[in-house]
Design an enzyme around this catalytic site. Sequence first.
Site, PDB file in Angstrom:
ATOM      1  N   LYS A 184       9.750   1.713   1.606  1.00  0.00           N
ATOM      2  CA  LYS A 184       9.398   1.368   0.224  1.00  0.00           C
ATOM      3  C   LYS A 184       9.031   2.601  -0.595  1.00  0.00           C
ATOM      4  O   LYS A 184       9.336   2.671  -1.792  1.00  0.00           O
ATOM      5  CB  LYS A 184       8.247   0.360   0.186  1.00  0.00           C
ATOM      6  CG  LYS A 184       6.898   0.915   0.594  1.00  0.00           C
ATOM      7  CD  LYS A 184       5.795  -0.105   0.404  1.00  0.00           C
ATOM      8  CE  LYS A 184       4.456   0.428   0.874  1.00  0.00           C
ATOM      9  NZ  LYS A 184       3.986   1.594   0.133  1.00  0.00           N
ATOM     10  N   THR A 185       8.391   3.597   0.039  1.00  0.00           N
ATOM     11  CA  THR A 185       8.016   4.807  -0.692  1.00  0.00           C
ATOM     12  C   THR A 185       9.264   5.531  -1.184  1.00  0.00           C
ATOM     13  O   THR A 185       9.304   6.058  -2.297  1.00  0.00           O
ATOM     14  CB  THR A 185       7.178   5.749   0.204  1.00  0.00           C
ATOM     15  OG1 THR A 185       6.064   5.031   0.718  1.00  0.00           O
ATOM     16  CG2 THR A 185       6.690   6.950  -0.573  1.00  0.00           C
ATOM     17  N   ASP A 191       2.650   0.433  -6.718  1.00  0.00           N
ATOM     18  CA  ASP A 191       2.775   0.423  -5.261  1.00  0.00           C
ATOM     19  C   ASP A 191       1.705  -0.502  -4.673  1.00  0.00           C
ATOM     20  O   ASP A 191       0.649  -0.696  -5.277  1.00  0.00           O
ATOM     21  CB  ASP A 191       2.594   1.855  -4.736  1.00  0.00           C
ATOM     22  CG  ASP A 191       2.987   1.996  -3.278  1.00  0.00           C
ATOM     23  OD1 ASP A 191       3.623   1.075  -2.737  1.00  0.00           O
ATOM     24  OD2 ASP A 191       2.657   3.033  -2.678  1.00  0.00           O
ATOM     25  N   GLU A 192       1.945  -1.047  -3.487  1.00  0.00           N
ATOM     26  CA  GLU A 192       0.968  -1.896  -2.779  1.00  0.00           C
ATOM     27  C   GLU A 192       0.403  -2.989  -3.703  1.00  0.00           C
ATOM     28  O   GLU A 192      -0.799  -3.212  -3.778  1.00  0.00           O
ATOM     29  CB  GLU A 192      -0.186  -1.041  -2.224  1.00  0.00           C
ATOM     30  CG  GLU A 192       0.243   0.126  -1.362  1.00  0.00           C
ATOM     31  CD  GLU A 192       0.694  -0.285   0.030  1.00  0.00           C
ATOM     32  OE1 GLU A 192       0.890  -1.485   0.262  1.00  0.00           O
ATOM     33  OE2 GLU A 192       0.859   0.611   0.874  1.00  0.00           O
ATOM     34  N   GLN A 199       1.004  -7.774   4.370  1.00  0.00           N
ATOM     35  CA  GLN A 199       0.063  -6.675   4.590  1.00  0.00           C
ATOM     36  C   GLN A 199      -1.081  -6.707   3.572  1.00  0.00           C
ATOM     37  O   GLN A 199      -1.713  -5.691   3.299  1.00  0.00           O
ATOM     38  CB  GLN A 199       0.794  -5.323   4.525  1.00  0.00           C
ATOM     39  CG  GLN A 199       1.820  -5.156   5.630  1.00  0.00           C
ATOM     40  CD  GLN A 199       2.436  -3.770   5.641  1.00  0.00           C
ATOM     41  OE1 GLN A 199       1.752  -2.780   5.848  1.00  0.00           O
ATOM     42  NE2 GLN A 199       3.745  -3.692   5.421  1.00  0.00           N
ATOM     43  N   ARG A 258       1.971  -0.560  13.091  1.00  0.00           N
ATOM     44  CA  ARG A 258       1.736   0.892  13.016  1.00  0.00           C
ATOM     45  C   ARG A 258       2.451   1.600  14.162  1.00  0.00           C
ATOM     46  O   ARG A 258       2.649   2.808  14.118  1.00  0.00           O
ATOM     47  CB  ARG A 258       0.236   1.228  13.116  1.00  0.00           C
ATOM     48  CG  ARG A 258      -0.705   0.697  12.046  1.00  0.00           C
ATOM     49  CD  ARG A 258      -0.223   0.926  10.645  1.00  0.00           C
ATOM     50  NE  ARG A 258       0.531  -0.220  10.160  1.00  0.00           N
ATOM     51  CZ  ARG A 258       1.388  -0.181   9.145  1.00  0.00           C
ATOM     52  NH1 ARG A 258       1.611   0.954   8.511  1.00  0.00           N
ATOM     53  NH2 ARG A 258       2.036  -1.265   8.754  1.00  0.00           N
TER      54      ARG A 258
END
Length: 772
Positions: free
Chosen positions: A33-34, A225-226, A256, A614
């Site tokens: 996504k980044t 973002d997020e 998340q 993770r």
Amino acid sequence: MEKYLSQLNDAQLAPTTHVDGPLMVIAGAGSGKTRVLTFRIAYLMSKGIDPFNILALTFTNKAAKEMKARIAQIVGESEAKNLWMGTFHSVFAKILRIESDRLGYPSNFTIYDTQDSERLIASVIKEMNLDKDVYKTKQIRSRISSFKNSLITVRAYFNNPELVEADAMAKRPKMGEVYKNYVDRCFKAGAMDFDDLLLKTNELLTRFPDVLAKYQDRFRYILVDEYQDTNHSQYLIVRALADRFHNICVVGDDAQSIYAFRGANINNILNFQRDYSDAELYRLEQNYRSTKTIVNAANSIISHNKSKIDKVVWTANDSGNKIKVNRSLTDGDEGRFVASTIFEMKMNEQRNNKDFAILYRTNAQSRALEDALRKRDIPYRIYGGLSFYQRKEIKDLLSYLRLIINPADEEALKRVINFPARGIGQTTIDRLIIAANQQNKTIFEVLTGSNLTEIGLNAGTKAKLNDFVIMIQSFQVMNQTADAFELAEHVAKTSGVIREFKKDATPEGVARVENLEELLNGIRDFVEGQKEIADTTGSLAEFLEDVALATDLDQEDTNDDRVALMTIHLAKGLEFPYVFIVGLEEDLFPSAMSMNTRAELEEERRLFYVALTRAEVQAYLTYTLSRYRWGKLIDAEPSRFIEEIDQQYLDIITPIQEQRFNPMLSADIFGDVEPDVVRFKKPQVRKKEPAPPKFVAPKNLKPISKASSESGTTNLFDNKLIEGNIVSHLRFGKGKVLSIEGKGTDTKAEINFEHGGVKKLLLKFAKLDIIG
């Protein structure tokens, strides 16, 4: 097609090249996504959109800097500098400084961190003569924070009978007055706390339509973002700014969303298409991070949640190993399992320490893990501990620097007015506070006034206060020409702060001086870095804002070769080859405090999903059968999350067993028997074991040979163990016998173990094998 776009897959390319109109990108864990956010900004600029018209909001400064660096590589440094990109708090602080006069604040207002807020609240509670055991500082600060993030101002609080009644029922009837006094004192001190940066931005955009129109026109393209982590206050600001052009792009993953305790509202992302009916929805479902086993196991766990946006995360990576599940008897055993596993993998596979992460639900769990890692000489770093900028010596020097910029800053002044000691006692400070409140002035204004005698201060005290004022004013004069480093170095020496800490020759004192030197080095680096950024000067005010807005992981050095220990909340956005998720027990994870509603339990499950995703190569799940909590050893049972994972992805190292208990009741009370037969079982009385017959040694027996005693033994108090023997212990590993003392059953041996250090063991209990 632009060259950099060739690095994207089809799913990533579509939202990257979507220019106008609202869009939402649901990005699964590890799906890039980044990269999409970064390339989309570069793409907009390549289409002729002015970077001054683009606003990108992130949750950490670290993320913003990394994205900006990537964009600079594509479009060039000079163009990238013109982007408005940063955290919510840093971007809105910038706007508030520009528009501060609208709200009655100085443009150089101070930003209070949590510690500053708690100190001020403690002062307010003390001055109001309230019971500090009822009005607990941390609880009051947390409640005020939740008020502000829910846009409940002081006026709104008093207009809400339910809130007032709730605090009265909680035996805090003065809560509203504490809130009002805290807000008033912040305003008088020219200070905003973290929550104010959002609240005051909402106030600015609501009360002043011309300001809203100005920034709507400025930010024609907005990227967030997020988005699943935004709270109501952030949501309203973004919604207001995007209301004119609707060119808003939000990126996130509902699976998340783990910050409800901070006010994050998962409905912001779930309802995005309701807010923007013409919004395009894109899904990034290919995971580039983890093995098929980890991805599929994570999918199986999150499928138990009902509130979610449908997506199927997949990966083209190898299947990888199954997730290993380990059961330990105690948390000490759990720590030893984790440490020995890391040790073995380092030896067998030549892995670095930084390849491993240990994730836990609460900070208290780190103790047993730290003990085990230390005994194995495995270096580690705890993330989220005391931040560098929260250390006493750093706060002391920063308070001097804050006072130069904003002499109204009450908390900074109270911290340094008598540090280093200059003979200004607490009684004098209390009188100054009272005078400032009565005259509705700041303490510094009282100090620079001519009426110090009227508040009961003698000539000697007046002289000391005057010297302090002159020193601060001289720093303010220097600030007009010097950069942040030159001024900070001068203040550190002139104020006596460095000299004070150098008096302490203990290791702690030396460390504090080193920390101050590190702070000055950091300021020098900041000044150098600012030279590369447009519209910056490297001034003290810029540095203090940068420090105040630093987020949890911004200051951490992740290049160190150490095992990472952190809570799962802090691990979000990070990745490691090997991940241990420890403490997977009911009432710990999921937390006992987060199982009252389905929404709370689903957040805990999302937290577990974040932890599992993770891991890149291998994940370990560990739980114990008993654990020390609140000073007591309690029985534990495996977390429901282990059971919810599709079992085909698990490798149970130790089988999950049900815990049995001996019933106190006779079974016949539940069968088809006559009522008069029902009886409680009598407690069984253990029969005394018959005493063993007295042993009489036969005559003429020869002593046991040394060779037979070395064949492997446990209780060695009567054997031929001698100094210099090499022994093996189940827990401490291999060791060398240094000395032996005592006789018979009281024989003790002092042994230097490889992993346990020097231990003195009673040989009748020690389980030792002689190996040399």
